[in-house]
Write an enzyme that holds these catalytic residues in place. Structure first.
Site, PDB file in Angstrom:
ATOM      1  N   SER A 186       0.825  -1.206   0.000  1.00  0.00           N
ATOM      2  CA  SER A 186       0.000   0.000   0.000  1.00  0.00           C
ATOM      3  C   SER A 186       0.857   1.254   0.000  1.00  0.00           C
ATOM      4  O   SER A 186       0.607   2.192  -0.726  1.00  0.00           O
ATOM      5  CB  SER A 186      -0.937   0.002   1.209  1.00  0.00           C
ATOM      6  OG  SER A 186      -0.219  -0.147   2.408  1.00  0.00           O
ATOM      7  N   GLY A 187       1.882   1.264   0.838  1.00  0.00           N
ATOM      8  CA  GLY A 187       2.887   2.305   0.803  1.00  0.00           C
ATOM      9  C   GLY A 187       2.363   3.713   0.907  1.00  0.00           C
ATOM     10  O   GLY A 187       1.676   4.079   1.837  1.00  0.00           O
TER      11      GLY A 187
ATOM     12  N   SER B 173       0.084   5.098  -0.525  1.00  0.00           N
ATOM     13  CA  SER B 173      -1.328   5.248  -0.885  1.00  0.00           C
ATOM     14  C   SER B 173      -2.254   5.086   0.312  1.00  0.00           C
ATOM     15  O   SER B 173      -3.469   5.204   0.165  1.00  0.00           O
ATOM     16  CB  SER B 173      -1.695   4.227  -1.967  1.00  0.00           C
ATOM     17  OG  SER B 173      -1.505   2.901  -1.511  1.00  0.00           O
TER      18      SER B 173
ATOM     19  N   GLY C 128      -2.522   5.344   5.027  1.00  0.00           N
ATOM     20  CA  GLY C 128      -1.905   5.644   6.307  1.00  0.00           C
ATOM     21  C   GLY C 128      -1.006   6.864   6.299  1.00  0.00           C
ATOM     22  O   GLY C 128      -1.324   7.910   5.735  1.00  0.00           O
TER      23      GLY C 128
ATOM     24  N   GLY D 206       1.778   7.265   4.795  1.00  0.00           N
ATOM     25  CA  GLY D 206       2.281   7.562   3.455  1.00  0.00           C
ATOM     26  C   GLY D 206       1.341   8.467   2.682  1.00  0.00           C
ATOM     27  O   GLY D 206       1.760   9.434   2.035  1.00  0.00           O
TER      28      GLY D 206
ATOM     29  N   SER E 161      10.029   2.892  14.737  1.00  0.00           N
ATOM     30  CA  SER E 161       8.805   2.730  15.516  1.00  0.00           C
ATOM     31  C   SER E 161       9.131   2.832  16.994  1.00  0.00           C
ATOM     32  O   SER E 161      10.214   2.427  17.438  1.00  0.00           O
ATOM     33  CB  SER E 161       8.161   1.372  15.234  1.00  0.00           C
ATOM     34  OG  SER E 161       7.089   1.114  16.124  1.00  0.00           O
TER      35      SER E 161
ATOM     36  N   TYR F  80       8.232  -7.447  14.365  1.00  0.00           N
ATOM     37  CA  TYR F  80       8.155  -6.030  14.002  1.00  0.00           C
ATOM     38  C   TYR F  80       9.161  -5.210  14.807  1.00  0.00           C
ATOM     39  O   TYR F  80       9.910  -4.401  14.242  1.00  0.00           O
ATOM     40  CB  TYR F  80       6.737  -5.525  14.253  1.00  0.00           C
ATOM     41  CG  TYR F  80       6.508  -4.093  13.850  1.00  0.00           C
ATOM     42  CD1 TYR F  80       6.399  -3.737  12.509  1.00  0.00           C
ATOM     43  CD2 TYR F  80       6.388  -3.092  14.810  1.00  0.00           C
ATOM     44  CE1 TYR F  80       6.182  -2.416  12.135  1.00  0.00           C
ATOM     45  CE2 TYR F  80       6.170  -1.768  14.448  1.00  0.00           C
ATOM     46  CZ  TYR F  80       6.065  -1.436  13.105  1.00  0.00           C
ATOM     47  OH  TYR F  80       5.850  -0.130  12.742  1.00  0.00           O
TER      48      TYR F  80
END
Length: 306
Positions: A15-16, A18, A20, A22, A147, A161
């Protein structure tokens, strides 16, 4: 395009740029008058943005990019961006996956390495493709998304993560020293809990000993999006643009780019708590860890031996 306009290159995986943070950053960049190369593995996700009558198409280029592609493929995509705009001023390593949560033992090494390949490997892959262009111009900014989980990780669930983001933090810190002679600046952007809709499914092969802990984890995940006062992506990314451009919230910072940019009150609290804990442990155990050099005197039962 004027010389005062910056050219941003934002990475993405599935999604990158496009969704959130980003997407929020892409919109803030356009609103501030800069140009952007927005990438994602699936570029159809940009259709809502591109169909918006308020979007200035003269300042946005959309490219298909999977950050885990072989290095030559990534270099070709970066080359297209440079050929279109003439340069890349700011690289934003926004790409990443949550990878799911669960006990580390249940998730296993293979799953953990898949997350590492995207979050760490993809960041290195794209950065290496962009750096030659920045070195040639002796100018550039590299933003690497970390993060707060890299600092707040002492609970069951986020091991893949958190590990990948800890690796990204260390990479960014080392890279900052390596490329400083070329007038390239690096900042590790550390967001807190922002309302991005990031999916965090429980993954792995269940082990009975973890059943109770996994159920508690499931409840925490379900309640995650009910937490009060989550970060607003638009506000967070506006602050990021402020820092890069030396405007707004950062207008009195003298154009400095911090090595770490902590975004969100929750993130700042977690980082300060980790720093305090490190300091406390270092002081409490200093007598064990010091005096170990070849030229230091011998110690027996805590007392020097003559």
């Amino acid at each position: 395009m004027s010389q005062e306009q910056l050219v941003w290159f934002i990475t993405g995986k599935s999604s990158g740029a496009s969704t959130g943070l980003g997407l929020a950053l892409t919109k803030r960049i356009l609103a501030r008058g800069d140009c952007v190369v927005a990438t994602a593995r699936d570029t159809t996700r940009f259709e809502p943005l591109l169909s918006d009558p308020n979007t200035d198409h003269s300042r946005i280029t959309v490219l298909e990019l999977d950050i885990t592609s072989p290095a030559p493929v990534v270099r070709d995509i970066v080359k297209k961006a440079v050929e279109h705009w003439g340069r890349i001023d700011v690289l934003v390593n926004n790409a990443g996956v949550g990878g799911g949560v669960g006990p580390s033992e249940e998730q296993g090494l293979e799953h953990m390495m898949k997350v590492m390949t995207v979050n760490y490997g993809g960041t290195v892959n794209v950065t290496n493709a962009v750096l030659p262009h920045m070195r040639e111009r002796r100018s550039g900014i590299v933003l690497i998304y970390g993060s707060r989980t890299g600092y707040r990780n002492e609970f069951l669930g986020p091991s893949p993560y958190a590990s990948s983001k800890a690796a990204v933090h260390s990479y960014g810190e080392t890279l900052s020293a390596e490329v400083a002679p070329f007038n390239i600046r690096v900042s590790v952007v550390v967001p807190g809990m922002f309302d991005t809709g990031l999916s965090m499914p429980i993954v792995g092969s269940p082990i009975a000993d973890y059943d109770r802990a996994r159920e508690e984890l499931r409840k925490r995940v379900e309640n995650r999006h009910r937490l009060p006062n989550q970060g607003d992506p638009a506000k967070g990314m506006d602050a990021l643009v402020d820092v890069v451009r030396g405007e707004g919230r950062a207008k009195d910072k003298g154009g400095e780019l911090p090595l770490w940019l902590f975004l969100g009150g929750d993130c700042l609290a977690d980082v300060k708590a980790r720093a305090d804990k490190l300091k406390k442990v270092a002081e409490e155990w200093a007598d064990v860890g010091t005096g170990l050099g070849k030229d230091d005197g011998n110690v027996e039962n805590g007392a020097p031996v003559n």
